[in-house]
Design a protein around this motif. Sequence first.
Motif, short mmCIF file in Angstrom:
data_model
loop_
_atom_site.label_atom_id
_atom_site.label_comp_id
_atom_site.label_asym_id
_atom_site.label_seq_id
_atom_site.Cartn_x
_atom_site.Cartn_y
_atom_site.Cartn_z
N ALA A 102 0.89 -1.04 0.09
CA ALA A 102 0.04 -0.06 0.05
C ALA A 102 0.73 1.38 -0.09
O ALA A 102 0.56 2.09 -0.64
CB ALA A 102 -1.06 -0.01 1.32
N GLU A 103 2.12 1.33 0.79
CA GLU A 103 2.92 2.26 0.94
C GLU A 103 3.49 2.78 -0.59
O GLU A 103 3.71 3.80 -1.02
CB GLU A 103 4.07 2.41 1.79
CG GLU A 103 3.38 2.31 3.24
CD GLU A 103 4.42 2.02 4.55
OE1 GLU A 103 5.34 1.72 4.09
OE2 GLU A 103 4.14 2.26 5.52
N ASP A 104 3.86 1.42 -1.21
CA ASP A 104 4.60 1.45 -2.57
C ASP A 104 3.54 2.04 -3.85
O ASP A 104 4.02 2.26 -4.58
CB ASP A 104 5.16 0.25 -2.90
CG ASP A 104 6.31 -0.09 -1.82
OD1 ASP A 104 7.05 0.69 -1.26
OD2 ASP A 104 6.82 -1.19 -1.92
N SER A 105 2.42 1.74 -3.39
CA SER A 105 1.43 1.72 -4.49
C SER A 105 1.00 3.47 -4.70
O SER A 105 0.08 3.64 -5.77
CB SER A 105 0.22 0.92 -4.43
OG SER A 105 -0.58 1.39 -3.31
N LYS A 106 1.17 4.22 -3.81
CA LYS A 106 1.00 5.68 -3.71
C LYS A 106 -0.62 5.93 -3.90
O LYS A 106 -1.03 6.76 -4.65
CB LYS A 106 1.74 6.53 -4.76
CG LYS A 106 3.24 6.21 -4.64
CD LYS A 106 4.19 6.99 -5.78
CE LYS A 106 5.31 6.90 -5.37
NZ LYS A 106 6.01 5.50 -6.03
N GLY A 107 -1.40 5.20 -2.93
CA GLY A 107 -2.75 5.54 -2.99
C GLY A 107 -3.68 4.78 -3.79
O GLY A 107 -4.87 4.97 -3.68
N LYS A 108 -3.10 3.99 -4.70
CA LYS A 108 -3.96 3.03 -5.54
C LYS A 108 -4.59 1.91 -4.74
O LYS A 108 -5.55 1.27 -5.23
CB LYS A 108 -3.23 2.60 -6.76
CG LYS A 108 -2.90 3.72 -7.87
CD LYS A 108 -2.08 2.91 -8.90
CE LYS A 108 -1.40 4.10 -9.64
NZ LYS A 108 -0.49 3.59 -10.88
N PHE A 109 -3.98 1.47 -3.88
CA PHE A 109 -4.11 0.23 -3.03
C PHE A 109 -4.17 0.70 -1.59
O PHE A 109 -3.35 1.48 -1.01
CB PHE A 109 -3.13 -0.75 -3.06
CG PHE A 109 -3.24 -2.28 -2.56
CD1 PHE A 109 -3.90 -3.28 -3.34
CD2 PHE A 109 -2.82 -2.25 -1.43
CE1 PHE A 109 -4.07 -4.18 -2.55
CE2 PHE A 109 -2.91 -3.75 -0.84
CZ PHE A 109 -3.60 -4.50 -1.46
N SER A 110 -5.08 0.15 -0.59
CA SER A 110 -5.28 0.66 0.75
C SER A 110 -5.97 -0.32 1.63
O SER A 110 -6.72 -1.15 1.35
CB SER A 110 -6.03 2.24 0.85
OG SER A 110 -7.25 1.82 0.26
N LEU A 111 -5.50 -0.23 2.82
CA LEU A 111 -5.78 -1.08 3.82
C LEU A 111 -7.12 -0.80 4.35
O LEU A 111 -7.40 0.58 4.38
CB LEU A 111 -4.97 -1.32 4.96
CG LEU A 111 -3.23 -1.74 4.66
CD1 LEU A 111 -2.47 -1.64 6.11
CD2 LEU A 111 -3.40 -2.99 3.84
#
Length: 169
Positions: A102-111
Amino acid sequence: MPSKKILSEKQAYVEALKEKLSGSVAGVIVDYKGITVADDTKLRRELREAGVEYAVVKNTMLRLAIQDTDLAGMADCLSGSTAIAISKEDPIAAARILNKFAEDSKGKFSLKTGYMDGAVLDMDALTAIAKLPDYKGMLSMFAGALTGTLSGLAVAMQAYVDKQEEPAA
């Protein structure tokens, strides 16, 4: 109204999902919207290697599976695109891997939320758990602390022995 066959299939799916959840030590629910197929494939491989089962689920099915359980508090987060990662052995593997992704995806993927040992976790607890080292890392930290303590004890004992051996002046 769905046919009896479809209804029984859905009921069986919900029961199977409920069993997976109750047989696990931890899990994380995520919003996977916006990631590429290549990123999803890489994420699934990393989770599989860590012993974590990852699947896209329908919100309604997951809501029915957690209904009347200790995990019912997660129902508030069940909207949009939802996937769940379930870990049967390592309680922090899913949180660690998914939080890093999630941190690496820059907002595209979130918990969205998670659980551990039957208790629902808020986002602060989930991210704090995700930052813990893995099992091998914790063992090496413990071994290092134990080694440091033992070596300090050995030095103190040697100093005592040396002091006892000094001639009296």
